[in-house]
Write a protein that holds these residues in place. Structure first.
Motif, PDB file in Angstrom:
ATOM      1  N   SER A  16       0.569  -1.625   0.093  1.00  0.00           N
ATOM      2  CA  SER A  16      -0.026   0.315   0.401  1.00  0.00           C
ATOM      3  C   SER A  16       1.069   1.234  -0.149  1.00  0.00           C
ATOM      4  O   SER A  16       0.326   2.499  -0.258  1.00  0.00           O
ATOM      5  N   ARG A  17       2.333   1.283   0.178  1.00  0.00           N
ATOM      6  CA  ARG A  17       3.066   2.610   0.163  1.00  0.00           C
ATOM      7  C   ARG A  17       4.584   2.089  -0.088  1.00  0.00           C
ATOM      8  O   ARG A  17       4.990   1.189  -0.069  1.00  0.00           O
ATOM      9  N   PHE A  18       4.609   3.198  -0.737  1.00  0.00           N
ATOM     10  CA  PHE A  18       6.378   2.569  -1.815  1.00  0.00           C
ATOM     11  C   PHE A  18       6.921   4.253  -1.890  1.00  0.00           C
ATOM     12  O   PHE A  18       5.872   5.237  -2.378  1.00  0.00           O
ATOM     13  N   LEU A  19       7.635   4.520  -1.842  1.00  0.00           N
ATOM     14  CA  LEU A  19       8.608   5.193  -1.192  1.00  0.00           C
ATOM     15  C   LEU A  19       9.679   5.115  -2.641  1.00  0.00           C
ATOM     16  O   LEU A  19      10.143   3.892  -2.438  1.00  0.00           O
ATOM     17  N   PHE A  20      10.176   6.482  -3.263  1.00  0.00           N
ATOM     18  CA  PHE A  20      10.736   6.258  -4.352  1.00  0.00           C
ATOM     19  C   PHE A  20      12.607   7.119  -3.593  1.00  0.00           C
ATOM     20  O   PHE A  20      11.909   8.485  -3.451  1.00  0.00           O
ATOM     21  N   GLU A  21      13.281   7.309  -3.942  1.00  0.00           N
ATOM     22  CA  GLU A  21      14.517   7.768  -3.466  1.00  0.00           C
ATOM     23  C   GLU A  21      15.746   7.803  -4.393  1.00  0.00           C
ATOM     24  O   GLU A  21      15.759   6.784  -5.497  1.00  0.00           O
ATOM     25  N   VAL A  22      16.335   8.705  -5.116  1.00  0.00           N
ATOM     26  CA  VAL A  22      17.501   9.354  -5.992  1.00  0.00           C
ATOM     27  C   VAL A  22      18.858   9.849  -4.977  1.00  0.00           C
ATOM     28  O   VAL A  22      18.022  10.658  -4.563  1.00  0.00           O
ATOM     29  N   ASP A  23      19.613   9.211  -4.981  1.00  0.00           N
ATOM     30  CA  ASP A  23      20.996   9.142  -4.841  1.00  0.00           C
ATOM     31  C   ASP A  23      20.121   9.570  -3.217  1.00  0.00           C
ATOM     32  O   ASP A  23      21.368  11.007  -2.574  1.00  0.00           O
ATOM     33  N   GLY A  24      19.584   8.919  -2.878  1.00  0.00           N
ATOM     34  CA  GLY A  24      19.085   8.983  -1.119  1.00  0.00           C
ATOM     35  C   GLY A  24      18.627  10.361  -0.671  1.00  0.00           C
ATOM     36  O   GLY A  24      18.063  10.353   0.257  1.00  0.00           O
ATOM     37  N   VAL A  25      18.047  10.752  -2.050  1.00  0.00           N
ATOM     38  CA  VAL A  25      16.917  11.740  -1.709  1.00  0.00           C
ATOM     39  C   VAL A  25      15.834  11.575  -1.694  1.00  0.00           C
ATOM     40  O   VAL A  25      15.021  10.440  -3.087  1.00  0.00           O
ATOM     41  N   THR A 105      10.981   1.292  -1.853  1.00  0.00           N
ATOM     42  CA  THR A 105      11.328   0.744  -0.644  1.00  0.00           C
ATOM     43  C   THR A 105       9.500   0.412  -0.736  1.00  0.00           C
ATOM     44  O   THR A 105       8.994   1.754  -0.463  1.00  0.00           O
ATOM     45  N   VAL A 106       9.408  -0.846  -0.155  1.00  0.00           N
ATOM     46  CA  VAL A 106       7.810  -0.912   0.734  1.00  0.00           C
ATOM     47  C   VAL A 106       8.041  -0.769   2.381  1.00  0.00           C
ATOM     48  O   VAL A 106       8.646  -1.425   3.032  1.00  0.00           O
ATOM     49  N   VAL A 107       7.144  -0.095   2.238  1.00  0.00           N
ATOM     50  CA  VAL A 107       6.757   0.360   3.584  1.00  0.00           C
ATOM     51  C   VAL A 107       5.802   0.886   4.542  1.00  0.00           C
ATOM     52  O   VAL A 107       4.376   0.796   3.578  1.00  0.00           O
ATOM     53  N   ASP A 108       5.405   0.251   5.797  1.00  0.00           N
ATOM     54  CA  ASP A 108       4.678  -0.542   6.636  1.00  0.00           C
ATOM     55  C   ASP A 108       4.054   0.798   6.549  1.00  0.00           C
ATOM     56  O   ASP A 108       4.131   1.946   6.818  1.00  0.00           O
ATOM     57  N   GLU A 109       2.785   0.278   7.387  1.00  0.00           N
ATOM     58  CA  GLU A 109       1.835   1.465   8.253  1.00  0.00           C
ATOM     59  C   GLU A 109       2.366   2.497   9.094  1.00  0.00           C
ATOM     60  O   GLU A 109       2.353   3.104   9.539  1.00  0.00           O
ATOM     61  N   ARG A 110       3.882   1.969  10.127  1.00  0.00           N
ATOM     62  CA  ARG A 110       4.273   2.402  11.358  1.00  0.00           C
ATOM     63  C   ARG A 110       6.202   3.240  10.636  1.00  0.00           C
ATOM     64  O   ARG A 110       6.212   3.807  11.359  1.00  0.00           O
TER      65      ARG A 110
END
Length: 156
Positions: A16-25, A105-110
């Motif tokens: 349900s939640r996905f974080l996208f980072e580029v060069d750590g940002v 990155t898959v991120v959970d509800e916390r």
């Protein structure tokens, strides 16, 4: 009903939640990510006298573009990265493409990071803004498409 296999043993993971980072940002948290896929071309070799089968050998690895969809966020990270990698930064840098490292990155509800896919040679190839209409109350979303040279799965 089948249950998803947990990462790390506890509660089954959800998507349900996905974080996208580029060069750590952090570029953003997305509602959907499509294209985490690897295809290997197959090269066939016909051996004279061998009529029972055709040899199949692995060929070129292909990594489709990733497509991210999200709700609107108040961040300039996305356009800053696009300007550096594909826009003015590309044109002003002797037309040398600046590729970056990225991660989905898959991120959970916390907010705990569960699993990542680290991307090599990432650059943006398309962005689509929200459809704007005074007659619609639909959620505003953005779509980002990125090219890359492959990924590695990493369990956090």
């Amino acid at each position: 009903m089948s249950e998803q296999t947990p990462l790390g043993g506890g509660v089954p993971t959800t998507s349900s939640r996905f974080l996208f980072e580029v060069d750590g940002v952090e570029i953003g948290t997305f509602q959907e990510v499509r294209g985490l896929r690897l295809d290997v071309d197959v090269v066939e070799y016909v051996e004279g006298g061998q009529n029972a089968y055709v040899h199949q050998l692995p060929g070129v690895m292909r990594w489709p573009h990733l497509v991210f969809t999200r709700g609107m966020v108040q961040s300039d990270s996305l356009f800053g990265w696009v300007q550096r990698s594909s826009g003015q930064g590309f044109a002003g840098n002797d037309d040398t493409l600046t590729r970056a490292t990225g991660a989905v990155t898959v991120v959970d509800e916390r907010g705990t990071r569960l699993r990542s896919w680290e991307l090599d040679g990432v650059f943006a190839v398309s962005w689509t803004g929200p459809s704007l209409s005074a007659e619609s109350d639909a959620a505003l979303t953005e779509t980002l498409e990125v090219a890359h040279n492959g990924f590695r799965a990493v369990t956090r």
